[in-house]
Scaffold this active site. Structure first.
Site, PDB file in Angstrom:
ATOM      1  N   GLY A   1       3.614   9.612   5.703  1.00 36.88           N
ATOM      2  CA  GLY A   1       3.209  10.857   5.516  1.00 36.88           C
ATOM      3  C   GLY A   1       4.455  11.847   6.083  1.00 36.88           C
TER       4      GLY A   1
ATOM      5  CB  CYS B   1       6.870   5.474   7.235  1.00 38.26           C
ATOM      6  SG  CYS B   1       7.943   6.493   7.728  1.00 38.26           S
ATOM      7  CE1 TYR B   2       2.077  11.430  11.014  1.00 34.61           C
ATOM      8  CE2 TYR B   2       0.315  10.215   9.834  1.00 34.61           C
ATOM      9  CZ  TYR B   2       0.682  11.203  10.793  1.00 34.61           C
ATOM     10  OH  TYR B   2      -0.459  12.160  11.317  1.00 34.61           O
TER      11      TYR B   2
ATOM     12  CD  GLU C   1       6.083   2.041   0.721  1.00 37.07           C
ATOM     13  OE1 GLU C   1       6.430   1.040   1.820  1.00 37.07           O
ATOM     14  OE2 GLU C   1       5.972   3.268   1.327  1.00 37.07           O
TER      15      GLU C   1
ATOM     16  CG  ASP D   1      -3.487   6.540 -21.166  1.00 37.10           C
ATOM     17  OD1 ASP D   1      -2.892   5.423 -20.990  1.00 37.10           O
ATOM     18  OD2 ASP D   1      -3.106   7.590 -20.386  1.00 37.10           O
TER      19      ASP D   1
END
Ligand code: XMP
Length: 512
Positions: free
Chosen positions: A54, A81-82, A172, A228
């Protein structure tokens, strides 16, 4: 089905985290931190939780926080991370501002504890992707450091007793060499997942679900021929057969042969209840005299809704309106506190004018590549499943200036030739998107002993992963040569072919 919660604190990579987890055959879903309570988390029975990154600082009181009891809920957590800093902060550690010495980009990380499950089979030294200014300066009680970098004393930490793990870097991101191994260690070594998620099985379970839920109901779907809506149609047809009515509005702005291909596939091969509305003349009349790109787009969109609405009225009341909404359409990430889930309707405005009781969005949990996999499993032809992105207003935004029947016919032919030539390349060498544009410039040419004055066709091909930015594609000269020669020879009315060598930004992929 076992599943992992990706608790979103406003990071820019939350979709990527869910993708990586699903790549390891564990179902992952993203929820904004302020949209799910601890109680709901407990009830859902998640195997594990991943706190995302974040943009904030945890010591800022207005930054996103969560009930600290989540750390004692008995569910394994991986903070990224955050999310890692938040875990440290919630558990009583200290997070500090590194001032000017943050870490950004590829960074060498040293694993100091390789016995740890999270770091199993991760070498002592490897490259990771960092993006942070704050850092964990004091570990909370019960935690120990398991990796560090030159500038970051705690690049990874854990409290094995409570199955709490955190990494300051981004596993990631593909630049983190052992990112996928770290996820695998978390999922299989810590959360105890078996990895049983397969798109095909998931699609099969959706078919079962809709067979039950939609039994005896009349369902309407606007089929565009895009990936889709096509996959949504195939899936619902497998569930409820001819109770699904597909309306395919052919506005005449599709590529050469595409309208027939859609009809052939769905009506011919699948035997679907498909209504094809041939509305080319109607659209051309509406578009006559319009040259402004935005007015064109608006006119095409509005006319589409009108035609669909008229067809729907003929059908009468339907119980369900089905849409091909996919997962990225409904997650709005990176918004921190203002994280909202938006309901994205592919065909804007329809729900107001069509009489129906409920909406079904069978693909709303799937990423684009999973939608393609489901389409393949459902037996859709590969040219449909791997169809290039194509704008809703179709060739309407690829004929520059006023759209006429003659110009559309020229563009369809030129575009078909160009795509045919590019398609001779092996799939991995083909650009992400390639098409022709009919410019409104005419130029002098010569054919035999005659002077000609024909249109200029522009060829466009781009390489990109996300279409947010794109590079013009370095197509082999032979491909360009063959396309140019064939177009000027085979398509009457074209005297010149040019190749677009602009990237995005500053240009866009489409010309209008
Ligand atoms: P631009 O031109 O914005 O295009 O760089 C980026 C990608 O989006 C596609 N595109 C559209 N897709 N409706 C769509 O569904 C539209 O109105 C539309 N306009 C552009 C474009 O083909 C490219 O892949």
């Amino acid at each position: 089905m076992e599943k992992i919660l990706v608790l979103d604190f406003g990071g820019q990579y939350d979709q990527l985290i869910a993708r990586r987890v699903r790549d390891l055959h564990v179902y992952a879903e993203i929820k904004a931190y302020n949209r799910i309570t601890l109680r709901e988390i407990a009830e859902e029975g998640y195997q594990g939780i991943i706190f995302t990154g974040g943009p904030n600082s945890v010591y800022d009181p207005s930054s996103p926080h969560y009930d600290p009891a989540i750390l004692d809920a008995g569910i394994p957590v991986l903070g990224i991370c955050y999310g890692c800093q938040l875990m440290a902060f919630m558990a009583g550690g200290t997070v500090s501002d590194a001032g000017d010495s943050g870490e950004y980009g590829k960074t060498s990380v040293a694993v100091s504890d390789r016995e740890n499950v999270l770091m199993r089979n991760v070498p002592e030294s490897s490259v990771c992707w960092m993006s942070h200014k704050d850092f964990i300066s004091t570990l909370p009680d019960g935690f120990r450091c398991i990796a560090y970098t030159d500038k970051c004393p705690v690049a990874a930490m854990c409290d094995e007793e409570r199955a709490l793990f955190g990494v300051q870097f981004h596993p990631e991101v593909t630049h983190t060499e052992y990112g996928q191994r770290i996820f695998a260690n978390f999922l299989f070594g810590i959360c105890g997942c078996a990895g049983d998620y397969r798109v095909e099985n998931y699609a099969a379970s959706l078919i079962e679900k809709y067979r039950r839920e939609l039994a005896g109901k009349k369902v309407l779907l606007a089929l565009s021929g895009g990936v889709d809506s096509s996959v949504a149609a195939a899936l619902l047809h497998a569930a409820i057969g001819n109770d699904l009515i597909c309306v395919f509005v052919d506005h005449g702005l599709l590529r050469k042969g595409e309208g027939d291909m859609v009809e052939h596939t769905f009506k011919g091969r699948f035997g679907m209840n498909l209504i094809r509305v041939n509305a080319q003349d109607r659209f051309l009349k509406k578009l006559a005299g319009i040259t402004d790109p935005e007015t064109k787009r608006k006119t095409i969109g509005e006319e589409f809704i009108r035609v669909f609405e008229e067809e729907a009225k003929k059908i009468g009341h339907v119980n369900v309106l089905a849409q091909g909404t996919i997962y990225p359409d409904i997650i709005e990430s990176g918004k921190g506190d203002s994280a909202v889930i938006k309901s994205h309707h592919n065909v804007g405005g329809l729900p107001d004018v069509i009489s129906f009781d409920e909406i079904a969005e069978p693909l709303k949990e799937l990423f684009k590549d999973e939608v393609r996999m489901a389409g393949t499993a459902l037996g859709l032809p590969q040219e449909l499943v791997w169809r290039q992105p194509f704008p809703g207003p179709g060739l309407g935004v690829r004929v520059i200036g006023e759209i006429t029947e003659e110009k559309l016919a020229i563009l369809k032919e030129a575009d078909a030739v160009f795509r045919e030539e590019v398609d001779k390349l092996t799939p991995e060498k083909r650009p992400a998107q390639y098409f022709a544009v009919l410019t409104d410039t005419r130029s002098v040419g010569v054919m035999g002993d005659f002077r000609t004055y024909g249109y200029t066709v522009a060829l466009r091909a781009v390489n990109t992963d996300d279409f947010m930015s794109a590079e013009w594609s370095r197509l082999p000269y032979e491909v360009l040569e063959r396309a140019s020669s064939r177009i000027t020879n085979e398509v009457p009315g074209v005297s010149r072919v040019v190749y677009d060598i602009s990237s995005k930004p500053p240009a866009t992929v489409e010309w209008e």
